[in-house]
Design an enzyme around this catalytic site. Structure first.
Site, PDB file in Angstrom:
ATOM      1  N   HIS A   8       0.840  -1.202   0.000  1.00  0.00           N
ATOM      2  CA  HIS A   8       0.000   0.000   0.000  1.00  0.00           C
ATOM      3  C   HIS A   8       0.877   1.255   0.000  1.00  0.00           C
ATOM      4  O   HIS A   8       1.236   1.790   1.048  1.00  0.00           O
ATOM      5  CB  HIS A   8      -0.890  -0.016   1.252  1.00  0.00           C
ATOM      6  CG  HIS A   8      -1.959   1.023   1.259  1.00  0.00           C
ATOM      7  ND1 HIS A   8      -3.164   0.823   1.891  1.00  0.00           N
ATOM      8  CD2 HIS A   8      -2.024   2.270   0.743  1.00  0.00           C
ATOM      9  CE1 HIS A   8      -3.918   1.905   1.761  1.00  0.00           C
ATOM     10  NE2 HIS A   8      -3.224   2.806   1.061  1.00  0.00           N
ATOM     11  N   HIS A  13       1.503   5.159  -2.095  1.00  0.00           N
ATOM     12  CA  HIS A  13       1.030   6.164  -3.048  1.00  0.00           C
ATOM     13  C   HIS A  13       2.254   6.822  -3.686  1.00  0.00           C
ATOM     14  O   HIS A  13       3.003   7.525  -3.009  1.00  0.00           O
ATOM     15  CB  HIS A  13       0.164   7.211  -2.345  1.00  0.00           C
ATOM     16  CG  HIS A  13      -1.089   6.645  -1.760  1.00  0.00           C
ATOM     17  ND1 HIS A  13      -2.257   6.517  -2.485  1.00  0.00           N
ATOM     18  CD2 HIS A  13      -1.353   6.141  -0.533  1.00  0.00           C
ATOM     19  CE1 HIS A  13      -3.195   5.969  -1.718  1.00  0.00           C
ATOM     20  NE2 HIS A  13      -2.668   5.732  -0.524  1.00  0.00           N
ATOM     21  N   ARG A  69       1.942   8.708  -6.520  1.00  0.00           N
ATOM     22  CA  ARG A  69       1.416   9.986  -7.032  1.00  0.00           C
ATOM     23  C   ARG A  69       1.593  10.243  -8.526  1.00  0.00           C
ATOM     24  O   ARG A  69       0.970  11.154  -9.069  1.00  0.00           O
ATOM     25  CB  ARG A  69       2.014  11.167  -6.258  1.00  0.00           C
ATOM     26  CG  ARG A  69       1.791  11.130  -4.750  1.00  0.00           C
ATOM     27  CD  ARG A  69       0.337  11.137  -4.371  1.00  0.00           C
ATOM     28  NE  ARG A  69       0.135  11.400  -2.944  1.00  0.00           N
ATOM     29  CZ  ARG A  69      -0.899  10.951  -2.236  1.00  0.00           C
ATOM     30  NH1 ARG A  69      -1.843  10.222  -2.831  1.00  0.00           N
ATOM     31  NH2 ARG A  69      -1.025  11.244  -0.957  1.00  0.00           N
ATOM     32  N   ASP A 102       0.948   2.682   3.755  1.00  0.00           N
ATOM     33  CA  ASP A 102       0.045   3.746   3.313  1.00  0.00           C
ATOM     34  C   ASP A 102       0.838   5.049   3.152  1.00  0.00           C
ATOM     35  O   ASP A 102       0.390   6.124   3.545  1.00  0.00           O
ATOM     36  CB  ASP A 102      -1.123   3.936   4.273  1.00  0.00           C
ATOM     37  CG  ASP A 102      -2.234   4.822   3.696  1.00  0.00           C
ATOM     38  OD1 ASP A 102      -2.177   5.142   2.483  1.00  0.00           O
ATOM     39  OD2 ASP A 102      -3.140   5.208   4.454  1.00  0.00           O
ATOM     40  N   HIS A 110       2.620  14.432   0.604  1.00  0.00           N
ATOM     41  CA  HIS A 110       1.935  15.685   0.245  1.00  0.00           C
ATOM     42  C   HIS A 110       2.953  16.817   0.209  1.00  0.00           C
ATOM     43  O   HIS A 110       3.870  16.849   1.035  1.00  0.00           O
ATOM     44  CB  HIS A 110       0.850  16.032   1.269  1.00  0.00           C
ATOM     45  CG  HIS A 110      -0.312  15.091   1.257  1.00  0.00           C
ATOM     46  ND1 HIS A 110      -1.216  15.044   0.222  1.00  0.00           N
ATOM     47  CD2 HIS A 110      -0.720  14.160   2.155  1.00  0.00           C
ATOM     48  CE1 HIS A 110      -2.135  14.115   0.485  1.00  0.00           C
ATOM     49  NE2 HIS A 110      -1.856  13.573   1.656  1.00  0.00           N
TER      50      HIS A 110
END
Length: 428
Positions: free
Chosen positions: A56, A58, A60, A303, A307
């Site tokens: 899991h 990200h 992006r 996870d 950002h």
């Protein structure tokens, strides 16, 4: 490729052994090994594990390269000891077609820091209304076997049933972000004493638990496989435990941050602690640790949710949800599970390499550290303790909840099919 002799490592935390890598493969494991012309890595006191696998992540890319790219994300993965990561579908455009998943897969192959296996969206555009091209994504060069609308819940029971039926045909799995949307409208943190005192909208445990209960029953009805993303409550643990006792094909993951941090941290109003699902209570944290130890929760998954600075350096209500985690995951697991006596290093290898590779069908990963196996390995200095400094991260983003916190353990080396991606803590 040259030969590499890892000398005196504690394989899975056991007795010191030598491991000889020849090309892409482990050639020999034993004591007193030697090999003419081999590069020698002195590993006395360090623990050697199979390369970690994150189900899991990200990355992006495409669309949010200001947060992360496949290159920076896989460099972060190698720094954390990972040799394979599964990239979530909530990109721009969404990974809901064969073309997009192949793009992500090829970028991973080009960069070479770790294997990248794309996760396909369950529904078109993550909108929850129409099934995406599950078969086409599976048959593509990327060979997708895991499907998820992560970031959003597949809340329509009929759509979820159809997805489970579809992936059953080729042995795939649907990974559910368990969040009942109506129960979490306007939610800012865990619903409980702290949210009431702070006056912030609450995300109740039942919003997660009700979806998990529904989906394990759907999986039983269909005879298919369901995986629960970032399980976060004590009640969810009990539902998964019950489902497994009935023989339902359910697996579950927990994040490192849910093993360590609680909603008390939200009192600081620091948006770095804003995450979905939210940080829960001390009772939940201990239930999650015990469930990971006894196997009710199958794996740890990061996870990893990068950002840019501006999405976190703002007031709490406006801040994005998520934390980076690839470069600190193993240290948090050491602190919460190994140093507490809940897991040994063989157990860590099982929860962070063997089982995630099995769930995601990552060929060549999560294999034993033995002769003839692929040389996907990570070497850990378990005696190290140091403060987390995000300025040194390989990730493009810095939104870690551990800045300035002292954590144990440091990955010193990572090998992907015999090629060193990390040497003495530095990317190669």
């Amino acid at each position: 490729m040259s030969k590499i002799l890892i000398r005196g490592a504690k394989v899975l935390g056991g007795e010191p052994q030598d491991v000889l890598i020849d090309g892409e493969t482990i050639a020999e494991v034993g004591t007193g090994l030697s090999a003419e012309g081999a590069e020698v890595v002195e590993a006395a006191g360090k623990v050697l594990l199979p390369g970690l696998v994150d189900l899991h992540t990200h990355l992006r890319e495409p669309g949010r390269e200001d947060s992360e790219t496949v290159l920076t994300g896989t460099r972060a993965a190698a720094s954390g000891g990972f040799t394979a990561v599964f990239a979530m579908a909530n990109t721009f455009p969404v990974a809901d077609t064969a073309g997009v998943v192949e793009q992500v897969w090829r970028l991973g192959r080009e960069h070479g820091y770790c294997d990248v296996q794309p996760i396909g969206a369950v529904t078109v555009g993550l909108e929850g209304k129409k099934l995406a091209e599950l078969g086409a994504m599976h048959e593509s060069a990327a060979g997708v076997t895991v499907f998820s609308d992560d970031g959003k819940c597949v809340d329509d029971a009929v759509i979820m049933r159809r997805a489970l039926e579809y992936v059953k045909a080729f042995g795939g799995v649907v990974a559910q972000h368990a969040q009942e949307p109506r129960l979490t409208e306007g939610a800012q943190m865990n619903e409980g004493v702290v949210s009431a005192e702070l006056g912030l909208g609450g995300w109740p445990a039942v919003a997660e638990e009700s979806i998990i209960a529904r989906d394990v029953l759907l999986a039983e009805h269909v005879g298919s496989r369901v995986h629960i993303c970032h399980l976060s409550t004590a009640g969810s643990v009990e539902i998964v435990r019950w489902a497994k006792s009935r023989g339902i094909q359910v697996t579950a993951e927990v994040t490192p941050h849910h093993l360590l941090l609680t909603d008390e941290l939200v009192r600081t109003y620091n948006p770095v602690y804003k995450v979905n699902p939210p940080l829960r209570t001390e009772r939940d944290v201990h239930a999650l640790r015990e469930a990971l130890a006894d196997g009710t929760i199958d794996i740890v998954a990061t996870d990893h949710a990068p950002h840019p600075h501006e999405d976190k350096d703002c007031e709490w209500a406006a801040a994005a949800m998520g934390m980076v985690g690839l470069e600190t995951a193993l240290s948090v697991v050491q602190e919460t599970m190994v140093d507490t006596g809940l897991l040994d290093w063989a157990g860590v290898a099982d929860r962070m390499s063997v089982k995630p590779a099995q769930i995601g069908q990552a060929t060549g990963h999560g294999r034993p550290v033995s002769a003839g196996e692929p040389a996907n390995l990570t070497l850990v200095d378990t005696e190290y303790r140091g403060q987390v400094d995000p300025a040194g991260f390989a990730s493009r983003s810095r939104n870690t909840p551990y800045q300035g916190r002292e954590l144990p353990g440091r990955v010193t080396h990572t090998w992907l099919r015999g090629k060193a991606t990390l040497v003495d803590g530095k990317l190669s």
